[in-house]
Design an enzyme around this catalytic site. Structure first.
Site, PDB file in Angstrom:
ATOM      1  N   LYS A 230       0.822  -1.220   0.000  1.00  0.00           N
ATOM      2  CA  LYS A 230       0.000   0.000   0.000  1.00  0.00           C
ATOM      3  C   LYS A 230       0.854   1.267   0.000  1.00  0.00           C
ATOM      4  O   LYS A 230       2.026   1.249   0.371  1.00  0.00           O
ATOM      5  CB  LYS A 230      -1.005  -0.042   1.156  1.00  0.00           C
ATOM      6  CG  LYS A 230      -2.143  -1.005   0.827  1.00  0.00           C
ATOM      7  CD  LYS A 230      -3.273  -1.012   1.828  1.00  0.00           C
ATOM      8  CE  LYS A 230      -4.364  -1.978   1.338  1.00  0.00           C
ATOM      9  NZ  LYS A 230      -5.386  -2.251   2.344  1.00  0.00           N
ATOM     10  N   ARG A 264      -3.298 -10.270   4.828  1.00  0.00           N
ATOM     11  CA  ARG A 264      -3.769 -10.253   3.426  1.00  0.00           C
ATOM     12  C   ARG A 264      -2.658  -9.651   2.573  1.00  0.00           C
ATOM     13  O   ARG A 264      -2.390  -8.454   2.652  1.00  0.00           O
ATOM     14  CB  ARG A 264      -5.058  -9.427   3.343  1.00  0.00           C
ATOM     15  CG  ARG A 264      -5.678  -9.370   1.957  1.00  0.00           C
ATOM     16  CD  ARG A 264      -6.925  -8.501   1.955  1.00  0.00           C
ATOM     17  NE  ARG A 264      -7.539  -8.462   0.647  1.00  0.00           N
ATOM     18  CZ  ARG A 264      -7.131  -7.672  -0.340  1.00  0.00           C
ATOM     19  NH1 ARG A 264      -6.113  -6.850  -0.175  1.00  0.00           N
ATOM     20  NH2 ARG A 264      -7.747  -7.701  -1.499  1.00  0.00           N
TER      21      ARG A 264
END
Ligand code: HH2
Length: 286
Positions: A230, A264
């Protein structure tokens, strides 16, 4: 409310138990536009192959999504979402019947069809707020459900997110959403919560949530974290999106240390090996 503090013994998915050690969830975006792997696994065959490879590398869950939720993204029509994900869920179930597949959707119709096709977990980034029928579906199916925190919606969530106390606000939101799920008939032992890293959060918010993750874990539900590749990692290291595996691994290990259970990630092997070592240091099974 009685909490689902049973994950010390693992998370039950049908007749299977995931954990109690760290559980890696491999990301499979069947989208043309996801921020890090968009377009790569858009074809059914390459998506199924990718899933099988992640399972070989140690993923215990494969999370299949058909709509990007990256900042600024637009929703896709529901039929298109189903057209993307269902053949892939079916393909994984056919090639690896034991695989635990989760469906990353907030739409009950997509979730229902995916469960029918072989998925066993629902990953809802709206924490059951996006579709009024999702809570009843999950309750009826008796499957685990991920409730994630998001401020606003993907199109606008990164414009100027503000919090007075991000950890308290995220924790209280997740507690409220868990209560709502239980009121709708969801078994508390099937609830997994997620602080929603990057969803309506600035760098400082993401860092505080990770540093104070114990506070979210104290809710008593297994905690999932999704930090993989991210943009906040790029803000710290300067690394480009495909080059953020090292930063991701740091977050996984630190989140595990603070009590997270499910990770994840795109880069399964790197995270799995790091978490195995971290678990061994703590004397935990993987
Ligand atoms: N992050 C993304 C999507 N789904 N689900 C949960 N539970 N937690 C997350 O942090 C999370 C999620 C966004 O990442 P990605 O799937 O890599 O990208 P995109 O939304 O662009 O497909």
């Amino acid at each position: 409310m009685e909490r689902g503090l049973k994950f010390g013994a693992g998370i039950r998915v049908g007749s299977r138990t995931l954990g109690p050690g760290p559980v890696v969830m491999g990301i499979l975006n069947v989208t043309p536009d996801s921020f890090s792997d968009g377009g790569e696994f858009f074809e059914r065959e390459s998506a199924v192959e990718r899933a099988l490879r992640m399972l070989e590398e140690g993923a215990q869950i494969v999370d299949v999504g058909g709509e990007s939720t990256r900042p600024g993204s637009d929703p896709v029509p529901p039929e298109e979402e189903r057209r993307r994900v269902l053949p892939v869920v079916r393909g994984i179930a056919a090639r690896s019947p034991e695989a635990v597949v989760s469906i990353d959707t907030y739409r009950s119709e997509t979730a229902a069809a995916a469960l029918e096709a072989g998925a066993r977990i629902v990953n809802d980034v709206t924490a059951l707020r996006g579709d009024g029928r999702m809570a009843a579906l999950v309750a009826e199916a008796g499957c685990p459900v991920v409730l994630m925190h998001m401020r606003g919606e993907p199109k606008t969530m990164q414009l100027d997110p503000r919090y007075e106390d991000v950890v308290r606000e995220v924790r209280d939101f997740l507690a409220r959403r868990a209560e709502a799920a239980v009121s709708a008939g969801v078994d508390p032992e099937k609830i997994i919560v997620d602080p929603g890293i990057g969803f309506g959060k600035k760098l400082e918010h993401n860092l505080r949530l990770l540093d104070e993750l114990e506070s979210i874990c104290a809710l008593g539900f297994p905690v999932l974290v999704g930090t993989s590749r991210k943009s906040f990692l790029g803000l710290i290291t300067g690394a480009g999106v495909k080059d953020r595996v090292f930063g991701t691994v740091a977050t996984s290990v630190m989140a595990y240390e603070r009590g997270a259970t499910i990770f994840r990630v795109h880069d399964v092997r790197a995270n799995r090996e790091a978490l195995k070592v971290a678990a061994a240091i703590r004397g935990e099974d993987v």
